[in-house]
Design an enzyme around this catalytic site. Structure first.
Site, mmCIF file in Angstrom:
data_model
loop_
_atom_site.group_PDB
_atom_site.id
_atom_site.type_symbol
_atom_site.label_atom_id
_atom_site.label_comp_id
_atom_site.label_asym_id
_atom_site.label_seq_id
_atom_site.Cartn_x
_atom_site.Cartn_y
_atom_site.Cartn_z
ATOM 1 N N HIS A 69 12.440 -2.743 2.408
ATOM 2 C CA HIS A 69 12.056 -1.530 2.669
ATOM 3 C C HIS A 69 12.907 -0.396 2.157
ATOM 4 C CE1 HIS A 69 9.011 -3.554 5.147
ATOM 5 N NE2 HIS A 69 9.989 -4.364 5.495
ATOM 6 N N ARG A 90 4.709 10.896 -2.439
ATOM 7 C CA ARG A 90 4.578 10.445 -0.941
ATOM 8 C C ARG A 90 5.870 10.643 -0.183
ATOM 9 N NH1 ARG A 90 4.906 4.146 1.347
ATOM 10 N NH2 ARG A 90 3.941 4.853 3.382
ATOM 11 N N ASN A 141 8.096 -5.693 -0.752
ATOM 12 C CA ASN A 141 8.010 -4.603 -0.060
ATOM 13 C C ASN A 141 6.352 -4.639 0.600
ATOM 14 O OD1 ASN A 141 7.860 -2.304 1.670
ATOM 15 N ND2 ASN A 141 8.915 -1.038 0.205
ATOM 16 N N ALA A 195 3.058 -0.843 4.720
ATOM 17 C CA ALA A 195 2.463 -0.870 6.172
ATOM 18 C C ALA A 195 2.054 -2.353 6.567
ATOM 19 C CB ALA A 195 1.249 0.057 6.310
ATOM 20 N N TYR A 234 10.936 8.532 1.266
ATOM 21 C CA TYR A 234 10.974 7.575 0.459
ATOM 22 C C TYR A 234 11.539 8.139 -0.988
ATOM 23 C CZ TYR A 234 7.816 5.626 3.647
ATOM 24 O OH TYR A 234 7.111 4.989 4.720
ATOM 25 N N GLU A 272 12.464 -9.596 1.951
ATOM 26 C CA GLU A 272 11.689 -8.458 1.984
ATOM 27 C C GLU A 272 12.480 -7.217 1.972
ATOM 28 O OE1 GLU A 272 11.077 -8.671 6.550
ATOM 29 O OE2 GLU A 272 9.884 -6.914 6.480
ATOM 30 N N ARG A 331 12.738 4.261 12.791
ATOM 31 C CA ARG A 331 11.657 5.154 12.631
ATOM 32 C C ARG A 331 10.650 5.017 14.076
ATOM 33 N NH1 ARG A 331 9.175 4.978 7.020
ATOM 34 N NH2 ARG A 331 7.929 6.768 7.911
ATOM 35 N N PRO A 386 0.681 -1.090 -0.057
ATOM 36 C CA PRO A 386 0.049 0.189 -0.020
ATOM 37 C C PRO A 386 0.797 1.209 -0.093
ATOM 38 C CG PRO A 386 -0.310 -1.193 2.212
ATOM 39 C CD PRO A 386 0.537 -2.110 1.042
ATOM 40 N N ASN A 387 0.338 2.191 -0.805
ATOM 41 C CA ASN A 387 0.644 3.518 -1.084
ATOM 42 C C ASN A 387 2.175 3.696 -1.561
ATOM 43 O OD1 ASN A 387 -1.217 4.911 0.543
ATOM 44 N ND2 ASN A 387 -0.354 3.799 2.165
#
Ligand code: DQA
Length: 142
Positions: free
Chosen positions: A98, A18, A72, A75, A23, A96, A105, A10-11
């Site tokens: 990110h 964004r 990825n 969320a 990012y 995985e 964070r 998502p996103n």
């Protein structure tokens, strides 16, 4: 030819717009182009969805078709047992990724449900992380 499925959650369709300070300013299209150009001998299938079930469906579709998965989960990393179970169900080698360093964070980003089904987790390396994930899977599969 090695076939890799690249899943973005998502996103991540909003990359470039964004939170660019986190990012970056490159788009999802730029990422896909970079991977195709970096690994001309590898076949990539790209999938992005904002929906958990659609990501589960795509992982299931990869069974018997793809050789490995770069994911990825965005969320859903921090919430989705369904994506973890789907990766375990198909048993394909997965890495995985990110873009940001999720360990540096907010505290709610520190835990990943997905890591348990992955060969490796690459975090905080931006687009380079996807390239590293592809290299890792290609050497694992060769
Ligand atoms: C992300 C990190 C997640 O915590 C966040 O929800 C994302 C993107 C990353 O690539 O840094 O959407 O997976």
């Amino acid at each position: 030819m090695i076939k890799l499925l690249v899943i973005n959650g998502p996103n991540l369709n909003m990359l470039g717009i964004r939170e660019p300070e986190i990012y970056g300013r490159h788009t999802l299209g730029d990422l896909e182009k970079m991977l195709r150009e970096s690994f001309p001998e590898t076949s990539f299938t790209f999938f992005q969805s904002n929906h958990e079930g659609a990501i589960v469906d795509e992982i299931q579709r990869a069974y018997g078709v793809m050789d490995g998965i770069i994911i990825n989960p965005a969320a859903y990393t921090h919430t989705s047992i369904a994506i973890l179970d789907a990766l375990k169900a198909v048993g394909l080698p997965a890495v995985e990724v990110h873009l940001s360093d999720i360990s540096a964070r907010e505290s709610f980003r520190r835990h990943s449900y997905i890591s348990a089904a992955c060969l490796a987790t690459i975090s905080g390396r931006h687009f380079e992380g996807y390239r590293e994930a592809a290299s890792l899977l290609i050497s694992h599969l060769s």
